[in-house]
Scaffold this motif. Sequence first.
Motif, PDB file in Angstrom:
ATOM      1  N   UNK A 113       9.665  10.054  -1.699  1.00 19.61           N
ATOM      2  CA  UNK A 113       8.981  11.299  -2.026  1.00 19.61           C
ATOM      3  C   UNK A 113       7.886  11.568  -0.995  1.00 19.61           C
ATOM      4  N   UNK A 114       7.343  12.762  -1.020  1.00 25.49           N
ATOM      5  CA  UNK A 114       6.291  13.117  -0.070  1.00 25.49           C
ATOM      6  C   UNK A 114       4.933  12.761  -0.665  1.00 25.49           C
ATOM      7  N   UNK A 115       4.214  11.886   0.020  1.00 27.54           N
ATOM      8  CA  UNK A 115       2.852  11.527  -0.362  1.00 27.54           C
ATOM      9  C   UNK A 115       1.968  11.598   0.873  1.00 27.54           C
ATOM     10  N   UNK A 116       0.688  11.854   0.666  1.00 29.08           N
ATOM     11  CA  UNK A 116      -0.248  11.824   1.791  1.00 29.08           C
ATOM     12  C   UNK A 116      -0.391  10.405   2.328  1.00 29.08           C
ATOM     13  N   UNK A 117      -0.316   9.450   1.422  1.00 26.04           N
ATOM     14  CA  UNK A 117      -0.425   8.046   1.798  1.00 26.04           C
ATOM     15  C   UNK A 117       0.410   7.226   0.829  1.00 26.04           C
ATOM     16  N   UNK A 118       1.060   6.210   1.351  1.00 24.46           N
ATOM     17  CA  UNK A 118       2.015   5.432   0.560  1.00 24.46           C
ATOM     18  C   UNK A 118       1.510   4.013   0.297  1.00 24.46           C
ATOM     19  N   UNK A 119       1.921   3.493  -0.861  1.00 21.86           N
ATOM     20  CA  UNK A 119       1.853   2.067  -1.141  1.00 21.86           C
ATOM     21  C   UNK A 119       3.284   1.621  -1.403  1.00 21.86           C
ATOM     22  N   UNK A 136       1.986   6.672   7.267  1.00 26.59           N
ATOM     23  CA  UNK A 136       3.158   6.883   8.124  1.00 26.59           C
ATOM     24  C   UNK A 136       4.426   6.767   7.271  1.00 26.59           C
ATOM     25  N   UNK A 137       5.091   7.883   7.030  1.00 27.94           N
ATOM     26  CA  UNK A 137       6.264   7.869   6.163  1.00 27.94           C
ATOM     27  C   UNK A 137       7.368   6.988   6.740  1.00 27.94           C
ATOM     28  N   UNK A 138       7.535   7.016   8.060  1.00 25.34           N
ATOM     29  CA  UNK A 138       8.570   6.190   8.684  1.00 25.34           C
ATOM     30  C   UNK A 138       8.284   4.708   8.463  1.00 25.34           C
ATOM     31  N   UNK A 153      13.741  -5.380  -5.098  1.00 25.06           N
ATOM     32  CA  UNK A 153      13.517  -4.013  -5.555  1.00 25.06           C
ATOM     33  C   UNK A 153      12.204  -3.528  -4.947  1.00 25.06           C
ATOM     34  N   UNK A 154      12.242  -2.348  -4.334  1.00 26.17           N
ATOM     35  CA  UNK A 154      11.048  -1.786  -3.710  1.00 26.17           C
ATOM     36  C   UNK A 154      10.404  -0.761  -4.634  1.00 26.17           C
ATOM     37  N   UNK A 155       9.086  -0.753  -4.648  1.00 27.72           N
ATOM     38  CA  UNK A 155       8.301   0.223  -5.397  1.00 27.72           C
ATOM     39  C   UNK A 155       7.530   1.072  -4.397  1.00 27.72           C
ATOM     40  N   UNK A 156       7.654   2.386  -4.536  1.00 28.56           N
ATOM     41  CA  UNK A 156       6.936   3.303  -3.649  1.00 28.56           C
ATOM     42  C   UNK A 156       6.023   4.161  -4.509  1.00 28.56           C
ATOM     43  N   UNK A 157       4.724   4.110  -4.216  1.00 32.50           N
ATOM     44  CA  UNK A 157       3.733   4.827  -5.016  1.00 32.50           C
ATOM     45  C   UNK A 157       2.795   5.614  -4.103  1.00 32.50           C
ATOM     46  N   UNK A 158       2.175   6.661  -4.639  1.00 33.47           N
ATOM     47  CA  UNK A 158       1.123   7.320  -3.859  1.00 33.47           C
ATOM     48  C   UNK A 158      -0.138   6.464  -3.888  1.00 33.47           C
ATOM     49  N   UNK A 159      -0.874   6.446  -2.780  1.00 34.24           N
ATOM     50  CA  UNK A 159      -2.161   5.779  -2.788  1.00 34.24           C
ATOM     51  C   UNK A 159      -3.160   6.707  -3.472  1.00 34.24           C
ATOM     52  N   UNK A 160      -3.890   6.190  -4.458  1.00 32.99           N
ATOM     53  CA  UNK A 160      -4.817   6.994  -5.244  1.00 32.99           C
ATOM     54  C   UNK A 160      -6.227   6.854  -4.678  1.00 32.99           C
ATOM     55  N   UNK A 161      -6.752   7.951  -4.135  1.00 35.25           N
ATOM     56  CA  UNK A 161      -8.061   7.909  -3.478  1.00 35.25           C
ATOM     57  C   UNK A 161      -9.192   7.500  -4.404  1.00 35.25           C
ATOM     58  N   UNK A 162      -9.056   7.771  -5.708  1.00 32.04           N
ATOM     59  CA  UNK A 162     -10.169   7.494  -6.611  1.00 32.04           C
ATOM     60  C   UNK A 162     -10.465   6.004  -6.752  1.00 32.04           C
ATOM     61  N   UNK A 163      -9.539   5.133  -6.327  1.00 35.03           N
ATOM     62  CA  UNK A 163      -9.850   3.707  -6.404  1.00 35.03           C
ATOM     63  C   UNK A 163     -10.971   3.341  -5.439  1.00 35.03           C
ATOM     64  N   UNK A 164     -11.224   4.202  -4.437  1.00 36.53           N
ATOM     65  CA  UNK A 164     -12.310   3.928  -3.504  1.00 36.53           C
ATOM     66  C   UNK A 164     -13.672   4.103  -4.172  1.00 36.53           C
TER      67      UNK A 164
END
Length: 270
Positions: A113-119, A136-138, A153-164
Amino acid sequence: MKFAYVTYDGPDDDREVLLAAWERAGAEGAAVRWNDPAADWESFDAAVVRSPWDYILHRDAFVEWAYKVESGTRLLNPASVLERNTDKTYLRDLGVPTVPTHWIHPGEQVTLPVHAEYVVKPAVSAGARDTIRTADRAAAETHARNLTTAGRVAMVQPYLDMVETEGETSLVYIGGRFSHARRRAAMLADAVPADHRSIPGRDPEPDQFALAERVLAEVEADLLYARVDLVRLPDGTPALIELELTEPYLFLSTTPGAADRLTEALLALL
């Protein structure tokens, strides 16, 4: 009574604290490495899984060990709980709000999926092992592909800025009752405290308590301990990032009375 503190060859500042609490309660305690071939598990009234933090390198052997030990003594938490909890695919089955996750199994096409930042991380992991954070999506696709190619099994999540800013909220339950909470910096945050003992306490909000109770209600087992790790989504609602039932750090050494509460809960379960 005689209890085993199940651990590993490495540091654990909760170890002596809990052993001392057992002694105060009139019980004999011993720290035993989970994979010690000389361990006589049947000689203990209970084996309490606390810090086998190298199990992630030998997960199948760890699960096999848990069932074997449980056949001869009381294992807490139970083997069936440990087996399920050491594979993060359990997050799909809880029926509660979680961090949005795209799952990719071995043999499936890697499309993200499209995320600004990935985990990107494997479903069987601990302590951010084999986990990356990238914009970097690639690079995210490559890491996910490497995981699935290796049979994981891979997990792809958006990085959540609020954890900062807010961090994660960890609610610790002992014997099914709330004991204490901590604010934790996420493992992949830009600034992570070098010493987890300095992590400040936190008073959870009502919506966080409500979600934690929902999460624990989904577990059909007698739990000695549980740590419910929550974050807030961009809209402010709480979401489960992980339910730690296997070997969570419980902040016993920095929470007055917590080790005694765990000891009381252990005796009550027995």
